[in-house]
Scaffold this active site. Structure first.
Site, PDB file in Angstrom:
ATOM      1  N   TYR A 143       0.802  -1.275  -0.089  1.00  0.00           N
ATOM      2  CA  TYR A 143       0.020   0.023   0.068  1.00  0.00           C
ATOM      3  C   TYR A 143       0.855   1.195  -0.011  1.00  0.00           C
ATOM      4  O   TYR A 143       0.513   2.247  -0.518  1.00  0.00           O
ATOM      5  CB  TYR A 143      -0.903   0.188   1.337  1.00  0.00           C
ATOM      6  CG  TYR A 143      -2.246  -0.675   1.212  1.00  0.00           C
ATOM      7  CD1 TYR A 143      -2.386  -1.936   0.618  1.00  0.00           C
ATOM      8  CD2 TYR A 143      -3.442   0.014   1.280  1.00  0.00           C
ATOM      9  CE1 TYR A 143      -3.788  -2.717   0.553  1.00  0.00           C
ATOM     10  CE2 TYR A 143      -4.580  -0.653   1.021  1.00  0.00           C
ATOM     11  CZ  TYR A 143      -4.745  -2.053   0.637  1.00  0.00           C
ATOM     12  OH  TYR A 143      -6.087  -2.498   0.815  1.00  0.00           O
ATOM     13  N   LYS A 193       3.160 -15.402   2.478  1.00  0.00           N
ATOM     14  CA  LYS A 193       3.475 -16.036   1.076  1.00  0.00           C
ATOM     15  C   LYS A 193       4.852 -16.389   1.128  1.00  0.00           C
ATOM     16  O   LYS A 193       5.607 -16.135   0.016  1.00  0.00           O
ATOM     17  CB  LYS A 193       3.079 -15.418   0.201  1.00  0.00           C
ATOM     18  CG  LYS A 193       2.746 -15.975  -1.291  1.00  0.00           C
ATOM     19  CD  LYS A 193       1.992 -16.978  -1.478  1.00  0.00           C
ATOM     20  CE  LYS A 193       1.767 -17.897  -2.951  1.00  0.00           C
ATOM     21  NZ  LYS A 193       1.154 -18.948  -2.831  1.00  0.00           N
ATOM     22  N   ASP A 225      -3.114 -18.554   0.472  1.00  0.00           N
ATOM     23  CA  ASP A 225      -3.789 -19.035  -0.352  1.00  0.00           C
ATOM     24  C   ASP A 225      -4.531 -20.085   0.377  1.00  0.00           C
ATOM     25  O   ASP A 225      -5.977 -20.388   0.237  1.00  0.00           O
ATOM     26  CB  ASP A 225      -3.371 -19.607  -1.718  1.00  0.00           C
ATOM     27  CG  ASP A 225      -2.157 -20.421  -1.484  1.00  0.00           C
ATOM     28  OD1 ASP A 225      -1.518 -20.174  -0.418  1.00  0.00           O
ATOM     29  OD2 ASP A 225      -1.692 -20.928  -2.407  1.00  0.00           O
ATOM     30  N   ASP A 249      -6.276  -6.957   3.973  1.00  0.00           N
ATOM     31  CA  ASP A 249      -7.423  -6.290   3.447  1.00  0.00           C
ATOM     32  C   ASP A 249      -8.580  -7.323   2.799  1.00  0.00           C
ATOM     33  O   ASP A 249      -9.425  -7.443   3.037  1.00  0.00           O
ATOM     34  CB  ASP A 249      -6.965  -5.422   2.265  1.00  0.00           C
ATOM     35  CG  ASP A 249      -8.178  -4.593   1.452  1.00  0.00           C
ATOM     36  OD1 ASP A 249      -9.000  -4.221   2.161  1.00  0.00           O
ATOM     37  OD2 ASP A 249      -8.152  -4.686   0.353  1.00  0.00           O
ATOM     38  N   ASP A 253     -12.204  -9.018   4.697  1.00  0.00           N
ATOM     39  CA  ASP A 253     -13.614  -8.961   4.078  1.00  0.00           C
ATOM     40  C   ASP A 253     -14.089 -10.519   4.108  1.00  0.00           C
ATOM     41  O   ASP A 253     -15.442 -10.734   4.504  1.00  0.00           O
ATOM     42  CB  ASP A 253     -13.423  -8.728   2.757  1.00  0.00           C
ATOM     43  CG  ASP A 253     -13.699  -7.084   2.600  1.00  0.00           C
ATOM     44  OD1 ASP A 253     -13.421  -6.348   3.486  1.00  0.00           O
ATOM     45  OD2 ASP A 253     -14.052  -6.715   1.396  1.00  0.00           O
TER      46      ASP A 253
HETATM   47  C1  IPM Z   1     -10.378  -1.145   3.948  1.00  0.00           C
HETATM   48  C2  IPM Z   1     -10.591  -0.606   2.674  1.00  0.00           C
HETATM   49  C3  IPM Z   1      -9.633   0.247   2.234  1.00  0.00           C
HETATM   50  C4  IPM Z   1      -8.276  -0.349   1.781  1.00  0.00           C
HETATM   51  C5  IPM Z   1      -9.589   1.124   1.045  1.00  0.00           C
HETATM   52  C6  IPM Z   1     -10.894   2.176   1.057  1.00  0.00           C
HETATM   53  C7  IPM Z   1      -8.387   2.176   0.839  1.00  0.00           C
HETATM   54  O1  IPM Z   1     -10.748  -1.800   1.716  1.00  0.00           O
HETATM   55  O2  IPM Z   1     -10.321  -0.321   5.013  1.00  0.00           O
HETATM   56  O3  IPM Z   1     -10.139  -2.248   3.922  1.00  0.00           O
HETATM   57  O4  IPM Z   1      -7.970  -1.095   1.075  1.00  0.00           O
HETATM   58  O5  IPM Z   1      -7.660  -0.418   3.063  1.00  0.00           O
HETATM   59 MG    MG Z   2     -10.965  -3.475   2.266  1.00  0.00          MG
END
Ligand code: IPM
Ligand code: MG
Length: 358
Positions: A143, A193, A225, A249, A253
Site C-alpha cells: 500500500y 506467502k 492461499d 485487506d 473481508d
Molecule cells: C479497507 C478498505 C480500504 C483499504 C480502501 C477503501 C482504501 O478496503 O479499509 O479495508 O484497502 O484498506
Molecule cells: Mg478492504
C-alpha cells in the site's frame, strides 16, 4: 478528577452521515454512565471534503484528528467521486489518516452473533461459534511501498508497486498480535506467502523471533492461499490471524462475510497516540438518506474506542451485550431482516439499543 477525552468525528459520505450521529448518542450515554467527559469536534473527510475543499483530507480535518484522543469515522466514497484522479479520491483520506496518525495495526473482529447465524452463506455447523480477530498491518507493505507508479517504457505502460517490510514494522505488529491473543484464546496464525516472496520470508522469520517473548501463546504459519481456503472450510480453527496490509485487506473481508453480517462489524486502527474507529462496511450510497442503514457496526466501534483508547473494557462489554439482547429480541435493520423479525430503521434501532443500555 475526571478526564476529558477529545474525539474527532468524521461522518464522511453516504450512510456515514446517518450512522455516526446515532453512534454518538450511544457514546454520550456510555460517557455519562462512567462519568467520562467527551468533547466532540466534527469535520469533513472523503467525498464531502472534496466537494467543499477539493481534497479528501483537508489540513483542518487532519489537525483535528492529530489533536484528538480518538477518531470516530463513518465511511467514505461513492459513485460521485469515482472518476477522480487516484491521488484525490475519497479513499485517500483513510490512507492519509492511517499514515499520519501512525496507525500500524488494524483489528477486525469477525464474530458470530448467534441470533444471526442463519444470515451466513455458510452452513450453521461450519460457522457456529466463530470468533476471529484479523490483525492487519496497516501502514506498510504494498500500500505504501516505493517505487510505485505508472511509467512509459518501450512504447507501452508499466505499472509498479512494491511490497516491502522492515524488521521493526514486523516486530511491532507481531508483538501486538501476541498480546491480543494472550487476552483471548492464545493462538496466533501468521499468514504470509513465504514460499514465493522474500518480504514474506522475512515476515515469518521476524514473527518467529518475537514469539520467543510470548511462549504462552501458540504460533502457527499459513500461506495466504491456504488461509483463504481454510476460512471457508473450517473457520473455527482460527483465533488471531496476523498478516500484512494487502493480505489483511482481503482476508478481513472474507472473515467478515462468514458472519453473514458485514453491517455488524466494527474495527479499530491503533498503534499511534490517537486510535481510529470505524465500521468495516462502506458508505452504501444506494440506501443513504433513507433511515435504513444498520448503525450497529458504528455503535460497536464506539465500544472498541472505549476499550482500546480509553482502557474501559467494561464499556465495550456493556454496548456489546446491549446489542446482543436487542438482536435476541428480534429487532433487525433491513440488511439483516428475515421474516418474523421486527424491522427497525437506523434511528429506531439506536433508540432500542439505548433503552437496553439504560
Ligand atoms: C479497507 C478498505 C480500504 C483499504 C480502501 C477503501 C482504501 O478496503 O479499509 O479495508 O484497502 O484498506
Ligand atoms: Mg478492504
Amino acid at each position: 478528577m475526571t478526564t476529558t477525552y477529545r474525539i474527532a468525528v468524521f461522518p464522511g459520505d453516504g450512510i456515514g452521515n446517518e450512522i455516526v450521529p446515532q453512534a454518538i448518542r450511544v457514546l454520550q450515554a456510555i460517557s455519562n454512565k462512567y462519568n467520562i467527559k467527551v468533547e466532540l469536534q466534527e469535520a469533513l473527510v472523503g467525498g464531502s471534503a472534496i466537494d467543499e475543499f477539493g481534497i479528501p483530507l483537508p489540513e483542518d480535518s487532519l489537525r483535528i484528528a492529530l489533536n484528538s484522543d480518538a477518531v470516530l469515522l463513518g465511511a467514505v466514497g461513492g459513485p460521485k467521486w469515482e472518476g477522480l484522479d487516484y491521488a484525490i479520491r475519497p479513499e485517500r483520506a483513510l490512507l492519509g489518516l492511517r499514515e499520519k496518525l501512525g496507525l500500524f495495526a488494524n483489528l477486525r473482529p469477525a464474530r458470530l452473533f448467534t441470533a444471526l447465524a442463519d444470515a451466513s452463506t455458510l452452513k450453521r455447523s461450519v460457522i457456529d461459534g466463530i470468533d476471529i480477530v484479523v490483525i492487519r498491518e496497516l501502514t506498510g507493505g504494498i500500500y505504501f511501498g516505493k517505487p510505485r507508479g505508472i511509467e512509459k517504457v518501450d512504447g507501452e505502460e508499466r505499472g509498479v508497486n512494491t511490497e516491502v517490510y522492515t524488521t521493526h514494522e514486523i516486530e511491532r505488529i507481531a508483538r501486538l498480535a501476541f498480546q491480543v491473543a494472550g487476552s483471548r484464546h492464545g493462538r496466533v496464525c501468521s499468514v504470509d506467502k513465504a514460499n514465493v516472496l522474500e518480504s514474506s520470508e522475512l515476515w515469518r522469520r521476524v514473527v518467529i523471533g518475537v514469539h520467543k517473548e510470548y511462549e504462552d501463546v501458540q504460533l502457527s504459519h499459513m500461506y495466504v492461499d491456504n488461509c483463504a481456503m481454510q476460512l471457508i472450510r473450517n473457520p473455527g480453527q482460527f483465533d488471531v490471524i496476523l498478516t500484512n496490509n494487502l493480505f489483511g485487506d482481503i482476508l478481513s473481508d472474507e472473515a467478515a462475510m462468514l458472519t453473514g453480517s458485514i453491517g455488524m462489524l466494527p474495527s479499530a486502527s491503533i498503534g499511534g497516540e490517537v486510535g481510529m474507529y470505524e465500521p468495516i462496511h462502506g458508505s452504501a450510497p444506494d440506501i443513504a438518506g433513507q433511515d435504513k442503514a444498520n448503525p450497529i457496526a458504528t455503535i460497536l466501534s464506539v465500544g472498541m474506542m472505549f476499550k482500546y483508547s480509553f482502557g474501559l473494557d467494561i464499556a465495550y462489554d456493556d454496548i456489546d451485550s446491549a446489542v446482543n439482547r436487542v438482536l435476541d429480541k428480534g429487532y433487525r435493520t433491513a440488511d439483516i431482516y428475515s421474516q418474523g423479525n421486527k424491522l427497525a430503521g437506523t434511528i429506531e434501532m439506536t433508540d432500542i439499543i439505548l433503552n437496553e443500555l439504560a
